[in-house]
Design a protein around this motif. Structure first.
Motif, PDB file in Angstrom:
ATOM      1  N   THR A  30      13.310  10.307   9.269  1.00 30.63           N
ATOM      2  CA  THR A  30      12.001   9.964   9.840  1.00 30.63           C
ATOM      3  C   THR A  30      11.383  11.143  10.581  1.00 30.63           C
ATOM      4  O   THR A  30      10.165  11.337  10.543  1.00 30.63           O
ATOM      5  CB  THR A  30      12.155   8.773  10.815  1.00 30.63           C
ATOM      6  OG1 THR A  30      12.747   7.683  10.103  1.00 30.63           O
ATOM      7  CG2 THR A  30      10.820   8.330  11.379  1.00 30.63           C
ATOM      8  N   LYS A  31      12.234  11.946  11.222  1.00 29.16           N
ATOM      9  CA  LYS A  31      11.759  13.086  12.008  1.00 29.16           C
ATOM     10  C   LYS A  31      12.335  14.394  11.484  1.00 29.16           C
ATOM     11  O   LYS A  31      13.392  14.422  10.839  1.00 29.16           O
ATOM     12  CB  LYS A  31      12.177  12.926  13.472  1.00 29.16           C
ATOM     13  CG  LYS A  31      11.343  11.966  14.279  1.00 29.16           C
ATOM     14  CD  LYS A  31      11.811  12.009  15.728  1.00 29.16           C
ATOM     15  CE  LYS A  31      10.922  11.198  16.637  1.00 29.16           C
ATOM     16  NZ  LYS A  31      11.369  11.288  18.040  1.00 29.16           N
ATOM     17  N   TYR A  37       7.234  13.634  13.301  1.00 23.79           N
ATOM     18  CA  TYR A  37       7.447  12.573  12.326  1.00 23.79           C
ATOM     19  C   TYR A  37       7.038  13.070  10.942  1.00 23.79           C
ATOM     20  O   TYR A  37       6.229  13.990  10.820  1.00 23.79           O
ATOM     21  CB  TYR A  37       6.646  11.327  12.700  1.00 23.79           C
ATOM     22  CG  TYR A  37       7.223  10.598  13.887  1.00 23.79           C
ATOM     23  CD1 TYR A  37       8.273   9.694  13.734  1.00 23.79           C
ATOM     24  CD2 TYR A  37       6.737  10.824  15.167  1.00 23.79           C
ATOM     25  CE1 TYR A  37       8.823   9.037  14.822  1.00 23.79           C
ATOM     26  CE2 TYR A  37       7.282  10.163  16.267  1.00 23.79           C
ATOM     27  CZ  TYR A  37       8.325   9.281  16.080  1.00 23.79           C
ATOM     28  OH  TYR A  37       8.873   8.637  17.169  1.00 23.79           O
ATOM     29  N   ARG A  38       7.614  12.440   9.930  1.00 23.43           N
ATOM     30  CA  ARG A  38       7.273  12.770   8.544  1.00 23.43           C
ATOM     31  C   ARG A  38       6.442  11.644   7.936  1.00 23.43           C
ATOM     32  O   ARG A  38       6.579  10.485   8.315  1.00 23.43           O
ATOM     33  CB  ARG A  38       8.533  12.923   7.697  1.00 23.43           C
ATOM     34  CG  ARG A  38       9.284  14.227   7.874  1.00 23.43           C
ATOM     35  CD  ARG A  38      10.375  14.341   6.807  1.00 23.43           C
ATOM     36  NE  ARG A  38      11.038  15.629   6.873  1.00 23.43           N
ATOM     37  CZ  ARG A  38      12.177  15.850   7.501  1.00 23.43           C
ATOM     38  NH1 ARG A  38      12.773  14.859   8.146  1.00 23.43           N
ATOM     39  NH2 ARG A  38      12.730  17.051   7.498  1.00 23.43           N
ATOM     40  N   ALA A  39       5.627  12.020   6.955  1.00 27.58           N
ATOM     41  CA  ALA A  39       4.912  11.035   6.148  1.00 27.58           C
ATOM     42  C   ALA A  39       5.056  11.420   4.688  1.00 27.58           C
ATOM     43  O   ALA A  39       4.962  12.597   4.335  1.00 27.58           O
ATOM     44  CB  ALA A  39       3.437  10.979   6.532  1.00 27.58           C
ATOM     45  N   ILE A  84       6.049   6.132   6.520  1.00 25.91           N
ATOM     46  CA  ILE A  84       7.013   6.885   7.310  1.00 25.91           C
ATOM     47  C   ILE A  84       8.392   6.627   6.696  1.00 25.91           C
ATOM     48  O   ILE A  84       8.840   5.477   6.657  1.00 25.91           O
ATOM     49  CB  ILE A  84       7.029   6.435   8.787  1.00 25.91           C
ATOM     50  CG1 ILE A  84       5.618   6.373   9.377  1.00 25.91           C
ATOM     51  CG2 ILE A  84       7.954   7.328   9.609  1.00 25.91           C
ATOM     52  CD1 ILE A  84       4.963   7.683   9.643  1.00 25.91           C
ATOM     53  N   THR A  87      11.980   3.990   7.458  1.00 27.09           N
ATOM     54  CA  THR A  87      11.589   2.856   8.306  1.00 27.09           C
ATOM     55  C   THR A  87      11.589   1.603   7.430  1.00 27.09           C
ATOM     56  O   THR A  87      11.392   1.683   6.218  1.00 27.09           O
ATOM     57  CB  THR A  87      10.194   3.046   8.931  1.00 27.09           C
ATOM     58  OG1 THR A  87       9.220   3.234   7.888  1.00 27.09           O
ATOM     59  CG2 THR A  87      10.173   4.247   9.864  1.00 27.09           C
ATOM     60  N   VAL A 102       1.061   4.552   7.088  1.00 23.76           N
ATOM     61  CA  VAL A 102       0.380   5.576   7.874  1.00 23.76           C
ATOM     62  C   VAL A 102      -0.839   6.095   7.119  1.00 23.76           C
ATOM     63  O   VAL A 102      -0.807   6.235   5.894  1.00 23.76           O
ATOM     64  CB  VAL A 102       1.347   6.740   8.232  1.00 23.76           C
ATOM     65  CG1 VAL A 102       1.853   7.444   6.977  1.00 23.76           C
ATOM     66  CG2 VAL A 102       0.686   7.747   9.163  1.00 23.76           C
ATOM     67  N   GLU A 116       4.468  16.853   7.881  1.00 26.82           N
ATOM     68  CA  GLU A 116       4.756  16.530   9.270  1.00 26.82           C
ATOM     69  C   GLU A 116       3.477  16.034   9.929  1.00 26.82           C
ATOM     70  O   GLU A 116       2.388  16.587   9.694  1.00 26.82           O
ATOM     71  CB  GLU A 116       5.287  17.761   9.999  1.00 26.82           C
ATOM     72  CG  GLU A 116       6.631  18.222   9.475  1.00 26.82           C
ATOM     73  CD  GLU A 116       7.183  19.416  10.235  1.00 26.82           C
ATOM     74  OE1 GLU A 116       6.858  19.577  11.429  1.00 26.82           O
ATOM     75  OE2 GLU A 116       7.942  20.194   9.629  1.00 26.82           O
ATOM     76  N   PRO A 119       1.384  11.143  15.332  1.00 30.15           N
ATOM     77  CA  PRO A 119       0.710   9.848  15.503  1.00 30.15           C
ATOM     78  C   PRO A 119      -0.258   9.900  16.690  1.00 30.15           C
ATOM     79  O   PRO A 119       0.096  10.398  17.754  1.00 30.15           O
ATOM     80  CB  PRO A 119       1.862   8.881  15.788  1.00 30.15           C
ATOM     81  CG  PRO A 119       3.093   9.580  15.290  1.00 30.15           C
ATOM     82  CD  PRO A 119       2.841  11.040  15.518  1.00 30.15           C
ATOM     83  N   ILE A 194       6.668   2.792  15.180  1.00 31.32           N
ATOM     84  CA  ILE A 194       7.529   3.517  14.244  1.00 31.32           C
ATOM     85  C   ILE A 194       8.994   3.333  14.635  1.00 31.32           C
ATOM     86  O   ILE A 194       9.852   3.015  13.811  1.00 31.32           O
ATOM     87  CB  ILE A 194       7.169   5.022  14.221  1.00 31.32           C
ATOM     88  CG1 ILE A 194       5.740   5.226  13.695  1.00 31.32           C
ATOM     89  CG2 ILE A 194       8.159   5.791  13.355  1.00 31.32           C
ATOM     90  CD1 ILE A 194       5.214   6.642  13.877  1.00 31.32           C
ATOM     91  N   THR A 198      12.636   1.778  12.842  1.00 38.34           N
ATOM     92  CA  THR A 198      13.553   2.841  12.420  1.00 38.34           C
ATOM     93  C   THR A 198      14.979   2.421  12.734  1.00 38.34           C
ATOM     94  O   THR A 198      15.313   2.265  13.916  1.00 38.34           O
ATOM     95  CB  THR A 198      13.232   4.176  13.133  1.00 38.34           C
ATOM     96  OG1 THR A 198      11.868   4.540  12.874  1.00 38.34           O
ATOM     97  CG2 THR A 198      14.143   5.286  12.641  1.00 38.34           C
TER      98      THR A 198
END
Length: 201
Positions: A30-31, A37-39, A84, A87, A102, A116, A119, A194, A198
């Motif tokens: 996730t990070k 955070y990643r998308a 994300i 999650t 997201v 990256e 939010p 988020i 998670t």
């Protein structure tokens, strides 16, 4: 003859490589190491096709409704839409069995891009009498940013028009149903949403 055989072998090698199981994008951390955070981007900004990542097939496909491609008929996506990774909105806790959604406000990104994000807000929708939260974010990389914001406060003060546009788009983008806006939350609420979904190690 040797060149011909080499080309055949090379072709078979490329085909074999292409058939290998791709990495499951849904299970990316996730990070990042830096704490961003990643998308995973499914639908690039400006696209009107409803593209979704298929967790089993590990590929991006256009969503189907009644056997037809799901198309947004009048206004394309105003940002890069995705999820994300890692999650899961647990239905036992009121989730929808999907990853956290997201919308990234920034330069258009290709389907499958992993970026990256920071939010900055969460918009709270009511979809078929159920709460449906959408994280609003900006790219962490300056070169991909199109608005200058640091948090929800600067977002609302500098770009109130964007909030109106997003509310209008989310309310009416799916002509088969009308969604309601219940309200907004700041970056703290967005991050809490988020983190809520998670799984803890």
């Amino acid at each position: 003859m040797k060149i011909f055989r080499f080309r055949i072998c090379l072709g078979l090698l490329l085909i074999f490589s292409a058939c290998k199981t791709s990495k499951d994008l849904g299970k990316l951390p996730t990070k990042t190491i830096d704490g961003n955070y990643r998308a995973v981007i499914e639908i690039p900004a400006g696209t009107n096709k409803k593209i979704e990542y298929h967790k089993t097939k590990k590929k991006f496909l256009i969503d189907q409704r009644d056997g037809k491609d799901r198309i947004i008929n009048f206004l394309p996506y105003p940002g890069n839409y995705g999820f994300i990774p890692s999650t899961f909105s647990d239905p036992k806790q009121g989730g929808d069995s999907d990853a956290v959604d997201v919308l990234v406000l920034g330069e258009s990104q290709k389907t499958g891009s992993i970026i990256e994000i920071i939010p900055i807000a969460v918009v709270k929708l009511i979809d078929e009498n159920e709460l449906d939260y959408k994280i609003i974010a900006i790219p962490a990389e300056l070169k991909n940013q199109i608005i200058s914001v640091e948090n929800y406060k600067t977002f609302t003060s500098n770009y109130p028009e964007v909030i109106k546009i997003l509310e209008s788009w989310f309310t009416y983008y799916d002509k088969s149903q009308v969604l309601e806006i219940k309200g907004w939350g700041d970056e703290t609420e967005a991050i809490s949403e988020i983190e809520k979904w998670t799984p803890k190690p």
